[in-house]
Scaffold this motif. Structure first.
Motif, PDB file in Angstrom:
ATOM      1  N   ASN A 115     -29.640 -56.039 -54.777  1.00  0.00           N
ATOM      2  CA  ASN A 115     -28.281 -56.579 -54.932  1.00  0.00           C
ATOM      3  C   ASN A 115     -27.215 -55.500 -54.793  1.00  0.00           C
ATOM      4  O   ASN A 115     -26.136 -55.763 -54.248  1.00  0.00           O
ATOM      5  N   SER A 116     -27.501 -54.310 -55.254  1.00  0.00           N
ATOM      6  CA  SER A 116     -26.528 -53.224 -55.129  1.00  0.00           C
ATOM      7  C   SER A 116     -26.337 -52.799 -53.679  1.00  0.00           C
ATOM      8  O   SER A 116     -25.209 -52.562 -53.244  1.00  0.00           O
ATOM      9  N   ILE A 117     -27.424 -52.725 -52.942  1.00  0.00           N
ATOM     10  CA  ILE A 117     -27.310 -52.374 -51.515  1.00  0.00           C
ATOM     11  C   ILE A 117     -26.568 -53.475 -50.770  1.00  0.00           C
ATOM     12  O   ILE A 117     -25.710 -53.203 -49.925  1.00  0.00           O
ATOM     13  N   TYR A 118     -26.870 -54.726 -51.101  1.00  0.00           N
ATOM     14  CA  TYR A 118     -26.154 -55.836 -50.478  1.00  0.00           C
ATOM     15  C   TYR A 118     -24.664 -55.768 -50.809  1.00  0.00           C
ATOM     16  O   TYR A 118     -23.817 -56.026 -49.945  1.00  0.00           O
ATOM     17  N   SER A 119     -24.351 -55.411 -52.034  1.00  0.00           N
ATOM     18  CA  SER A 119     -22.950 -55.305 -52.443  1.00  0.00           C
ATOM     19  C   SER A 119     -22.226 -54.224 -51.641  1.00  0.00           C
ATOM     20  O   SER A 119     -21.089 -54.429 -51.200  1.00  0.00           O
ATOM     21  N   ILE A 120     -22.862 -53.090 -51.439  1.00  0.00           N
ATOM     22  CA  ILE A 120     -22.259 -52.017 -50.633  1.00  0.00           C
ATOM     23  C   ILE A 120     -22.010 -52.515 -49.220  1.00  0.00           C
ATOM     24  O   ILE A 120     -20.936 -52.317 -48.655  1.00  0.00           O
ATOM     25  N   SER A 142     -27.786 -41.133 -49.498  1.00  0.00           N
ATOM     26  CA  SER A 142     -26.845 -41.457 -50.576  1.00  0.00           C
ATOM     27  C   SER A 142     -25.536 -40.687 -50.478  1.00  0.00           C
ATOM     28  O   SER A 142     -24.472 -41.230 -50.784  1.00  0.00           O
ATOM     29  N   SER A 143     -25.601 -39.445 -50.040  1.00  0.00           N
ATOM     30  CA  SER A 143     -24.350 -38.687 -49.917  1.00  0.00           C
ATOM     31  C   SER A 143     -23.448 -39.279 -48.837  1.00  0.00           C
ATOM     32  O   SER A 143     -22.226 -39.279 -48.966  1.00  0.00           O
ATOM     33  N   LYS A 144     -24.063 -39.809 -47.786  1.00  0.00           N
ATOM     34  CA  LYS A 144     -23.265 -40.429 -46.722  1.00  0.00           C
ATOM     35  C   LYS A 144     -22.750 -41.802 -47.155  1.00  0.00           C
ATOM     36  O   LYS A 144     -21.645 -42.200 -46.786  1.00  0.00           O
ATOM     37  N   LEU A 145     -23.552 -42.523 -47.928  1.00  0.00           N
ATOM     38  CA  LEU A 145     -23.110 -43.837 -48.402  1.00  0.00           C
ATOM     39  C   LEU A 145     -21.962 -43.725 -49.399  1.00  0.00           C
ATOM     40  O   LEU A 145     -21.179 -44.660 -49.543  1.00  0.00           O
ATOM     41  N   SER A 146     -21.881 -42.599 -50.076  1.00  0.00           N
ATOM     42  CA  SER A 146     -20.800 -42.436 -51.047  1.00  0.00           C
ATOM     43  C   SER A 146     -19.432 -42.409 -50.369  1.00  0.00           C
ATOM     44  O   SER A 146     -18.414 -42.634 -51.017  1.00  0.00           O
ATOM     45  N   ILE A 147     -19.400 -42.150 -49.070  1.00  0.00           N
ATOM     46  CA  ILE A 147     -18.144 -42.202 -48.325  1.00  0.00           C
ATOM     47  C   ILE A 147     -17.638 -43.645 -48.267  1.00  0.00           C
ATOM     48  O   ILE A 147     -16.450 -43.900 -48.354  1.00  0.00           O
ATOM     49  N   PHE A 148     -18.570 -44.581 -48.139  1.00  0.00           N
ATOM     50  CA  PHE A 148     -18.216 -45.982 -47.958  1.00  0.00           C
ATOM     51  C   PHE A 148     -18.079 -46.753 -49.264  1.00  0.00           C
ATOM     52  O   PHE A 148     -17.500 -47.826 -49.284  1.00  0.00           O
ATOM     53  N   SER A 149     -18.657 -46.246 -50.300  1.00  0.00           N
ATOM     54  CA  SER A 149     -18.786 -47.052 -51.504  1.00  0.00           C
ATOM     55  C   SER A 149     -18.265 -46.325 -52.735  1.00  0.00           C
ATOM     56  O   SER A 149     -18.004 -45.126 -52.713  1.00  0.00           O
ATOM     57  N   ASN A 150     -18.209 -47.091 -53.791  1.00  0.00           N
ATOM     58  CA  ASN A 150     -17.816 -46.578 -55.087  1.00  0.00           C
ATOM     59  C   ASN A 150     -18.940 -45.697 -55.642  1.00  0.00           C
ATOM     60  O   ASN A 150     -20.115 -46.029 -55.521  1.00  0.00           O
TER      61      ASN A 150
END
Length: 126
Positions: free
Chosen positions: A109-114, A66-74
């Motif tokens: 759906n949230s993962i797909y949105s990211i 999650s910390s790494k995904l926060s770079i890409f996403s809101n």
């Protein structure tokens, strides 16, 4: 001439970085989607113990990425997934199948949105 070479080198480096980051994002999101699908399948078969183990495994993977995904996403999307994951674990604990399946769907759906928002296409560039 020297500035042209430096500029071109920076451009190539940026291009490789973008490609690497998108590939990494795809890999992580697909891994999380597969774990989420396992939870959904075990919920549909009313296997509560396996669902709980899968949700705990999803939680550990989520904490790792999650910390790494926060770079890409809101940040809000990351927080929404985190909240739904906690709800999912509680729904599984209390054997509330309908609410657990709703949480699984929201996470999916949230993962797909990211993943969709970070695809490399013309729509996302402009």
């Amino acid at each position: 001439m020297k500035s042209t070479i430096v500029s071109f080198s920076i451009f190539i480096l940026m291009l490789f970085s973008i490609i690497f980051s998108i590939k990494y994002l795809n890999t992580v999101c697909m891994k999380l989607q597969n774990l989420n699908t396992k939870i959904e399948q075990t919920l549909q078969s009313n296997n509560w113990e396996e669902s709980y183990r899968n949700s705990e495994h999803f939680m550990s993977e989520w904490k790792k990425y999650s910390s790494k995904l926060s770079i890409f996403s809101n940040y809000n999307e990351i927080e929404d997934i985190n909240n739904e994951l906690w709800k999912l674990i509680h729904h599984i604990t209390y054997k509330n199948k309908e609410e657990a399946l709703i949480s699984v769907d929201i996470i999916k759906n949230s993962i797909y949105s990211i993943l969709h928002m970070q695809q490399l296409n013309i729509e996302n560039l402009f």
